[in-house]
Design an enzyme around this catalytic site. Structure first.
Site, short mmCIF file in Angstrom:
data_model
loop_
_atom_site.label_atom_id
_atom_site.label_comp_id
_atom_site.label_asym_id
_atom_site.label_seq_id
_atom_site.Cartn_x
_atom_site.Cartn_y
_atom_site.Cartn_z
N ASP A 65 0.76 -1.46 -0.09
CA ASP A 65 -0.04 0.13 -0.21
C ASP A 65 0.97 1.55 -0.17
OD1 ASP A 65 -1.14 -2.62 0.73
OD2 ASP A 65 -3.13 -1.05 1.62
N GLU A 100 -0.77 -9.28 12.54
CA GLU A 100 -0.63 -9.04 10.90
C GLU A 100 0.27 -8.30 11.05
OE1 GLU A 100 -3.22 -4.98 10.25
OE2 GLU A 100 -3.36 -5.67 7.71
#
Ligand SMILES: *[C@@H]1O[C@H](CO)[C@@H](O)[C@H](O)[C@H]1NC(C)=O
Ligand SMILES: *[C@@H]1O[C@H](CO)[C@@H](O)[C@H](O)[C@H]1NC(C)=O
Length: 809
Positions: free
Chosen positions: A567, A764
């Site tokens: 991202d 994560e």
């Protein structure tokens, strides 16, 4: 400001799933018990018109507040302190624990599947509730088993109770549907006190009994089980208030919220009980065509066997190797792997796609991202489908849907456990590919799934790519197939492998057939990538071995390149149509290599040569277009004010991509500088794994800081695998690679272990300074790759410095 994968973190909903399915039958039409994708515990078959069943529970102390205590789908603020599978094998079942602080209770669900017959066989679950020590022993818990049968021709009916007020013993439902055939579902009386009230409401409700309410609801509402329950409860309360309720002397809350007993026909059945204290009961599903009904005794035995076989099997597939011999690492492995494989689900529904193919989506103007945004704002998306997808998911609470980039990583451990299951999933993903070769990177199928994603992130665009990680899985399958067929496998007892789980491997013809089916699909995806993500070499006089092999991710903005999967990793800025991305060129190399291998295995010599040539061109162009001698690493490229080729170097994961994807030979002159970059504590090395961005980069730790310093396990896994390869080959970097391999492997496992022990969760990503897990909790997607990392070999003599690093922690 939520984007891409991050966006869901900010959602109000937290989808807790107990995704369950059985895959003992490979035939897609069979009614296989499968995932109810957003529940703590639910079961549904892997078919569009299925039988949805699930558990709801909650304490009842007051008249007003109990709605907040009812659990079904997860909301983020429910005060759960850990939940998930302790062990789970999709072919047999497993055990899940849910630590519900808000309700002062622990729920255990022990689930088994017993194949047989023509409709997917039988299943059963034992549900136990145990009050916490500090919970009042007489706390009342409401428990509802929700059943909903989809399909117009289907039937579902509750057998009548012992009297008008309810059931003293078991509740039996009989159903039929086209896909499931006839079936019987029994909710047993089980154990536990069902309280009685002194309050005389006996003309309307039976004290201390189980009740059933049978209802008919339009099909599109069936997923909203909790809403249906609340509506029925409210109806009952309203009736009470009108007819019987003496305001001066109200009955206790739990009695007010007991449903009126109205069993009969209905596509929705609510089976309700109130328990005081601990409880236990079974739900037994018997398929008529299985010929034999499943009993509570069967369930007891099957659970025990499933538990034993899971442990055995784990040991044979993923036995942790030194220095991870301690039991605690096995527990970590059991938990992470079970939640990864237990997160596999069946998803069905329509998807929003913008098929306008607007010219702005070519992104070839300067300022293309603004033009593209304007085109998106025209809202030309439409629903497509329905589609179905069988997939695992990154995280049960936050990302309960398919992500292309994640899936290839998920399937690597799953394929070690059950290669046929992994192949089913790969086929399912490729079934979603359109005629051009595009697969949407995020699969948000159906109304329910869309209800959890903000509108601006629902639409998928057919010019957006995503890392083609499924090629890893096919490549892995091919390697296993080649190995297996060289006669190295012993009997099943010796390997601990279940015959079904490796049917395609054991039978090379079946295995090759899978490859034959996949091959044209992989080719189509490859062609799509090269066509739609092409980079421009010729317009800028770039010097390169090949005038074709250069690529640019579409979908960029000045701050993000969501399509790359990384991202907010810094890229050339401002974006430019002349930009080239080193990670994308590497992915094309991965695809070409894989296609060449498969073509070889299938005896397609011409294709082998074609793809080998592409691979060569990619390898040379990586150096010609992306290597920076000055920085000693690979870099993205753009063009400068004079339209000249210019490298833009932000050291980090991007700089390593050709190495991470295995495109560099052991004697590559690039390896020296890259290994140095990895090992440098002022750049990528941290005691907790490789940082996504160099500590020296100007953007290190800035803005969203998503891929700008945190340690990600998927990329570290790739690095560990490549270091291991390098350590086994003769060459100038053998001993450095051995040292880095040993230390990185240890650092990653220790980091994941520590956070898991502290918090009860996998995460994560991990903070490179503290090692703490962060962002999404219960991220048992690619973080579960640690089971593979632990199972990799220990290389004695490597990691001399590792002890020192450990002491620092
Ligand atoms: C349950 O156990 C009985 C007795 O061992 C056995 O005959 C029967 O086949 C089992 N049923 C199922 C569904 O496994
Ligand atoms: C068996 O192994 C050899 C060498 O490792 C390999 O070249 C060959 O392709 C394998 N054969 C089969 C049938 O997998």
């Amino acid at each position: 400001m939520a984007r891409g994968r991050q966006l869901s973190i900010t959602l109000a909903f937290c989808w807790l799933n107990a995704l369950l399915f059985a895959a003992w039958s490979v035939a897609p039409a069979a009614a296989i018990d499968d995932a109810e994708p957003n529940l703590y515990f639910g079961v549904r078959p892997r078919i569009p018109k299925g039988l949805m069943t699930g558990l709801m529970w909650g304490k009842i102390e007051g008249y007003a507040d109990f709605q907040h205590n009812i659990r079904y789908t997860c909301e983020q603020n429910e005060g759960m302190k850990g939940y998930g599978w302790d062990e789970y094998d999709p072919r047999r079942g497993g055990v899940q624990s849910i630590h519900d602080i808000g309700n002062g209770i622990d729920i255990t669900t022990s689930f088994v599947k017993v194949p047989g017959g023509a409709h997917g066989g039988n299943w059963a679950v034992r549900i136990k509730g145990k009050l916490h020590e500090d919970t009042p022993a007489d706390q009342k818990t409401i428990v509802v088993w929700y059943v909903a049968q989809e399909g117009e021709d289907s039937t579902l009916q509750a057998q009548p109770g012992d009297d008008d007020f309810g059931y003293d013993g078991d509740v039996t439902l009989n159903g039929w549907s086209e896909a499931l055939g006839g079936y019987k579902l029994v909710v047993t009386r089980g154990k536990g006190v069902q309280p009685r009230s002194d309050h005389d409401l006996s003309t309307i409700r039976g004290p201390g009994q189980t009740v059933v309410q049978s209802l008919n609801y339009p099909e599109e509402h069936l997923w909203q089980g909790k809403g249906i329950l609340f509506r029925q409860l409210k109806e009952g309360v309203d009736w009470l208030v009108e007819n019987k309720y003496d305001v001066q002397d109200p009955p206790p809350p739990w009695q007010v919220y007991l449903l009126a007993n109205k069993p009969g026909k209905g596509n929705v059945q609510l089976v309700q009980r109130i328990f005081e204290g601990d409880f236990e009961f079974d739900v037994l599903f018997s398929s008529e065509s299985a010929g034999v009904e499943i009993t509570s005794e069967n369930l007891t035995r099957e659970v025990q066997e499933a538990t034993e076989s899971f442990a055995e099997r784990f040991k044979s597939v993923f036995a942790p190797k030194a220095p991870f011999n301690a039991d605690k690492y096995t527990r970590l492995g059991h938990s992470l792997f079970s939640n990864l494989i237990g997160g596999i689900g069946y998803f069905y529904g329509h998807s929003l796609v913008d098929r306008s193919y607007a010219s702005e989506y070519d992104e070839d103007s300067e300022g293309f991202w603004e033009d593209a945004a304007a085109a998106r704002a025209r809202n030309l998306q439409a629903l497509e489908g329905p589609y179905e997808l069988f997939s695992s998911i990154p995280s049960r609470p936050f990302f309960p849907r398919g992500f292309l980039w994640d899936e290839g990583f998920h399937l690597l451990p799953i394929a070690d456990w059950d290669s046929d299951l992994a192949l089913d999933i790969v086929h399912s993903w490729f079934n979603l590919m359109d005629e051009d070769g595009w697969i949407a990177r995020e699969q948000i199928l159906g109304t329910e799934a869309r209800s959890k994603v903000p509108a601006e992130f629902q639409t998928q665009y057919p010019h957006y790519a995503n890392p083609p990680t499924l090629f890893f899985v096919v490549e892995d399958f091919l390697e296993k197939l080649l190995k297996t067929n060289n006669g190295s496998r012993g009997g099943d007892a010796a390997t601990g492998k279940e015959p079904l789980a490796t049917a395609s491997l054991d039978n090379s013809e079946v295995g090759l057939e899978h490859l034959r089916r996949l091959y044209p699909l992989l080719q189509r995806q490859f062609d799509w990538f090269r066509r739609t993500q092409a980079g421009d070499i010729k317009s800028y006089d770039r010097e390169a071995f090949s005038s074709k092999e250069a690529y640019r991710w579409r979908g960029r903005t000045p701050t993000h390149c969501l399509t790359s999967g990384l991202d907010d990793y810094p890229r050339p800025n401002p974006p430019h149509p002349g930009e080239l991305h080193v990670d994308l060129l590497s992915w094309v190399g991965v695809m070409a290599r894989s296609l060449a291998h498969i073509a070889g295995a299938l005896g397609l010599d011409e294709d082998t040569e074609t793809y080998s040539n592409v691979l060569t061109a990619v390898s040379k162009n990586l150096d010609d277009l992306h290597w920076s001698e000055e920085h000693g690493c690979y870099c993205d490229a753009t063009v400068d004010a004079f339209e000249e080729h210019q490298l833009v170097c932000h050291k980090g994961y991007i700089s390593l991509f050709p190495f991470l994807t295995g495109l560099l030979p052991a004697d590559s002159p690039r390896l020296g500088p890259l290994l140095k970059l990895m090992a440098d504590e002022e750049e990528l090395w941290s005691p907790h794994g490789l940082r996504s961005l160099s500590k020296k980069d100007e953007f290190y730790g800035t803005a969203e800081n998503y891929w700008r310093s945190p340690v990600w396990i998927n990329i570290n896994y790739l690095a560990i695998v490549q270091l291991h390869n390098l350590a086994l080959q003769e060459g100038p970097h053998k001993s450095t690679a051995r040292d880095l391999y040993t230390r990185l492997r240890r650092n990653i496992v220790d980091t994941v272990y520590r956070s898991w022990e502290d918090t009860g969760f996998a995460w994560e990503q991990y903070d490179p300074e503290t090692g703490k897990g962060q962002r999404t909790q219960h991220f048992t997607g690619w973080t579960s790759l640690v089971v593979k990392i632990m199972a990799m070999e220990d290389l004695p003599g490597g990691g001399e410095e590792a002890a020192g690093v450990r002491d620092e922690l």
